[in-house]
Every structure is written in C-alpha cells, then in structure tokens.
Design an enzyme around this catalytic site. Structure first.
Site, mmCIF file in Angstrom:
data_model
loop_
_atom_site.group_PDB
_atom_site.id
_atom_site.type_symbol
_atom_site.label_atom_id
_atom_site.label_comp_id
_atom_site.label_asym_id
_atom_site.label_seq_id
_atom_site.Cartn_x
_atom_site.Cartn_y
_atom_site.Cartn_z
ATOM 1 N N ASN A 7 -40.540 -16.410 56.989
ATOM 2 C CA ASN A 7 -41.452 -16.299 58.123
ATOM 3 C C ASN A 7 -41.909 -17.714 58.471
ATOM 4 O O ASN A 7 -42.509 -18.398 57.629
ATOM 5 C CB ASN A 7 -42.650 -15.420 57.767
ATOM 6 C CG ASN A 7 -42.240 -13.984 57.509
ATOM 7 O OD1 ASN A 7 -41.330 -13.462 58.150
ATOM 8 N ND2 ASN A 7 -42.888 -13.329 56.548
ATOM 9 N N GLN A 50 -46.150 -15.791 59.110
ATOM 10 C CA GLN A 50 -46.337 -16.654 57.940
ATOM 11 C C GLN A 50 -47.831 -16.734 57.650
ATOM 12 O O GLN A 50 -48.626 -17.036 58.539
ATOM 13 C CB GLN A 50 -45.770 -18.064 58.195
ATOM 14 C CG GLN A 50 -45.889 -18.958 56.960
ATOM 15 C CD GLN A 50 -45.221 -20.317 57.141
ATOM 16 O OE1 GLN A 50 -44.729 -20.644 58.211
ATOM 17 N NE2 GLN A 50 -45.233 -21.113 56.074
ATOM 18 N N HIS A 69 -41.551 -20.688 51.800
ATOM 19 C CA HIS A 69 -41.123 -19.728 50.769
ATOM 20 C C HIS A 69 -40.075 -18.799 51.342
ATOM 21 O O HIS A 69 -40.120 -18.434 52.517
ATOM 22 C CB HIS A 69 -42.303 -18.931 50.219
ATOM 23 C CG HIS A 69 -43.179 -18.315 51.264
ATOM 24 N ND1 HIS A 69 -44.109 -19.047 51.979
ATOM 25 C CD2 HIS A 69 -43.269 -17.051 51.719
ATOM 26 C CE1 HIS A 69 -44.720 -18.260 52.819
ATOM 27 N NE2 HIS A 69 -44.232 -17.030 52.702
HETATM 28 P P1 AMP Z 1 -45.787 -14.884 54.338
HETATM 29 O O1 AMP Z 1 -46.576 -13.819 55.049
HETATM 30 O O2 AMP Z 1 -44.355 -14.961 54.741
HETATM 31 O O3 AMP Z 1 -46.495 -16.224 54.395
HETATM 32 O O4 AMP Z 1 -45.737 -14.437 52.810
HETATM 33 C C1 AMP Z 1 -46.709 -14.781 51.875
HETATM 34 C C2 AMP Z 1 -46.493 -13.892 50.696
HETATM 35 O O5 AMP Z 1 -47.199 -14.412 49.585
HETATM 36 C C3 AMP Z 1 -46.990 -12.441 50.906
HETATM 37 O O6 AMP Z 1 -45.903 -11.519 50.746
HETATM 38 C C4 AMP Z 1 -48.056 -12.299 49.808
HETATM 39 O O7 AMP Z 1 -48.077 -11.001 49.263
HETATM 40 C C5 AMP Z 1 -47.640 -13.343 48.806
HETATM 41 N N1 AMP Z 1 -48.707 -13.847 47.952
HETATM 42 C C6 AMP Z 1 -49.914 -14.311 48.353
HETATM 43 N N2 AMP Z 1 -50.620 -14.715 47.295
HETATM 44 C C7 AMP Z 1 -49.843 -14.518 46.197
HETATM 45 C C8 AMP Z 1 -50.021 -14.748 44.800
HETATM 46 N N3 AMP Z 1 -51.154 -15.255 44.304
HETATM 47 N N4 AMP Z 1 -49.011 -14.399 43.965
HETATM 48 C C9 AMP Z 1 -47.861 -13.878 44.457
HETATM 49 N N5 AMP Z 1 -47.638 -13.664 45.758
HETATM 50 C C10 AMP Z 1 -48.623 -13.965 46.626
#
Ligand code: AMP
Length: 119
Positions: A92, A99, A105
């Site tokens: 994203n 995002q 990521h």
């Molecule tokens: P995005 O929306 O593409 O930025 O994805 C961010 C992702 O990070 C989401 O799927 C969240 O569930 C994940 N996320 C946020 N905080 C954590 C954390 N502390 N440990 C693992 N995953 C996380």
C-alpha cells in the site's frame, strides 16, 4: 496529491530496534519479517527493510538490490509458512492506498482463497 509524512520513528522502527515486541519469522542484515498484528488471512506476514524508506515511491536506484532482496525474503517466508505456491504480495503506497505505517512494508497474505479485484 501527496500528504505530509510523519517524521517520528514509526512503530516498525521500534520493532526493528526491539523496543516493542513482534512475532518475528525472519531477520537478516537488511530486513525483518513478522506476523501482522491484525491478520486478514490465516497467514499474514510483513516484510520490512531495516532502512526506513517511508513509501515504495520513495525508493531510488540505490535501493534496487534491497527491493529485490525483500521480494526473495517474501518468497522464503511464504514457503516457510506453507503458502509458497499461492500467496499475495501487497504494497500500500500512500494514505489514499490505505498505507497506515509510513515505513515500507510488503504484506504476504495467504492460506485462504483470495478474491480479485481488491477493494
Ligand atoms: P498498511 O495499512 O499497508 O500501512 O499496513 C500496516 C500493517 O501493519 C497493518 O496490517 C497492521 O495490522 C500492521 N501493524 C501495525 N502495528 C503492528 C504491530 N505492532 N505488529 C505487527 N503488525 C502491525
């Protein structure tokens, strides 16, 4: 239109620095992979570079080898999780693309029938 980027270290920087815990499935000199805290499928992993690139569109020619490495690590963690033959790799890029963490990521998602097109 580009939106302002947060300047503070993201939660992923804190995971890299081991300031907060994560369920890590792979780590090497260049990247880290760990389980998403809110999985959208039975397997949902995140592969992140240790270098804090905010978005994919912020990567440059200098990051070419790193981006290739992230793809190969995505392959590896998918295979290790038993989904090496069928998974989805998602980036994203930007708030309008959902995002939420501004540290590049790759989502590695699988172990269920996925739908297309995505929302
Ligand atoms: P995005 O929306 O593409 O930025 O994805 C961010 C992702 O990070 C989401 O799927 C969240 O569930 C994940 N996320 C946020 N905080 C954590 C954390 N502390 N440990 C693992 N995953 C996380």
């Amino acid at each position: 239109m580009n939106k302002p980027l947060p300047s503070d270290p993201t939660i992923f920087s804190k995971i890299i620095d081991k300031e907060i815990p994560a369920d890590i499935v792979h780590e090497d000199d260049l990247c880290l992979a760990f389980k998403d805290i809110m999985p959208c499928a039975p397997v949902h992993l995140l592969v992140i570079p240790k270098k804090p690139i905010p978005r994919l569109c912020d990567a440059t020619e200098a990051d070419k080898a790193l981006l290739g490495h992230l793809n190969l690590v995505a392959n590896k963690v998918a295979a290790d999780a038993g989904i090496g033959e069928a998974f989805r790799l998602v980036v994203n890029n930007g708030a309008d693309a959902c995002q939420s963490v501004f540290h590049l990521h790759y989502h590695v998602i699988g172990d269920r029938q996925l739908q297309w097109p995505p929302g």
